[in-house]
Enzyme design. Structure first.
Site: not given
Length: 268
Positions: A78-79, A170, A174
């Site tokens: 689970d990053i 998102y 980014k």
């Protein structure tokens, strides 16, 4: 691999020993661009650490890599949890003694308007898409600095240039990845580069199914392909080949840069 009508591209050559002395850690390796990238590095001799949350898919990818003569190991992680990321790196160092290349492809991209975006999901997007990148950088970088060599490749998105409704979290995440990477390039140290791959709309199985109509047509891909300078759908291999160049020793004079792999849909 898809071809552009009228193009006559020579075959791409793969050298089996290109990365034979490299250890490559890839997040998001269980499917899509991550899977394709992992297999490309495996074909070129790299030892892999494949990281993802989906264990069954990771096992399948590794089995296919090993069946083709490649080597590596998988780590379910689970990053969004710093401790788990740190453990993955520690295990890799114990196993291989180094990490030469860090490729961060894991991400999530739910669609919600700004005013309707659940706060917990917004925080999850930032946690997975940007915080995790910092976690792995923080733990991998000291080992690269000690070795005097490393390649760190983070992932942004063509949506930064062509945003559409529902992508706020998102796109925000980014954009943060680009800023983080530029700062990393300044601090990384001798022999270490940090760059960003910016894929456009890529024809992964997930993206294609998500955007397809019941009759099998995909107007989103069709419309964007017409807008691009290269008039075809982007493929996972397109991104993987670009990553392989950025990760190579010959890319030693390129750092802090964005590699827009979107067929020329936008310009920088």
């Amino acid at each position: 691999m898809a071809t552009e009508r009228g193009a006559n591209i020579p075959p791409i050559k793969i050298y089996s020993d290109k990365f034979e002395d490299h250890v490559v850690l890839i997040t998001g390796a269980a499917q899509g661009i991550g899977e394709t990238t992992a297999k490309l590095f495996a074909k070129q001799g790299a030892a892999l650490i494949l990281v993802d949350i989906e264990e069954d898919k990771l096992k399948r990818v590794l089995q296919e890599i090993e069946a083709a003569g490649g080597k590596g190991l998988i780590r379910v992680c689970d990053i969004s949890d710093y401790g788990q990321c740190e453990q993955v790196v520690e295990d890799a160092i114990k196993t291989y003694g180094k990490i030469d290349v860090l490729i961060q492809l894991a991400a999530i991209y739910p669609f919600h308007s700004i005013i309707e975006h659940p706060i917990d999901l917004y925080q999850k997007v930032l946690s997975i898409n940007i915080n995790a990148s910092f976690y792995f950088i923080r733990t991998v970088l000291p080992h690269m600095q000690e070795a005097g060599y490393g390649r760190i490749i983070n992932t942004a998105s063509g949506t930064l240039q062509l945003p559409s409704p529902g992508q706020n979290a998102y796109v925000t995440s980014k954009g943060g990845v680009i800023g983080m990477t530029r700062q990393l390039a300044v601090e990384a140290g001798p022999g270490i580069t940090a760059n960003v791959i910016m894929p456009g709309l890529i024809q992964t199985e997930h993206a294609w199914n998500l955007l397809s109509k019941p009759d099998g047509t995909n107007p989103v891909f069709d419309q964007l392909s017409e807008k691009q300078c290269v008039h075809r759908a982007g493929q996972p291999e397109d991104v993987a080949y670009t990553i392989a160049f950025i990760a190579s020793p010959e890319a030693s004079f390129i750092s802090g840069q964005i590699f827009d792999c979107g067929g020329g849909a936008t310009f920088h």
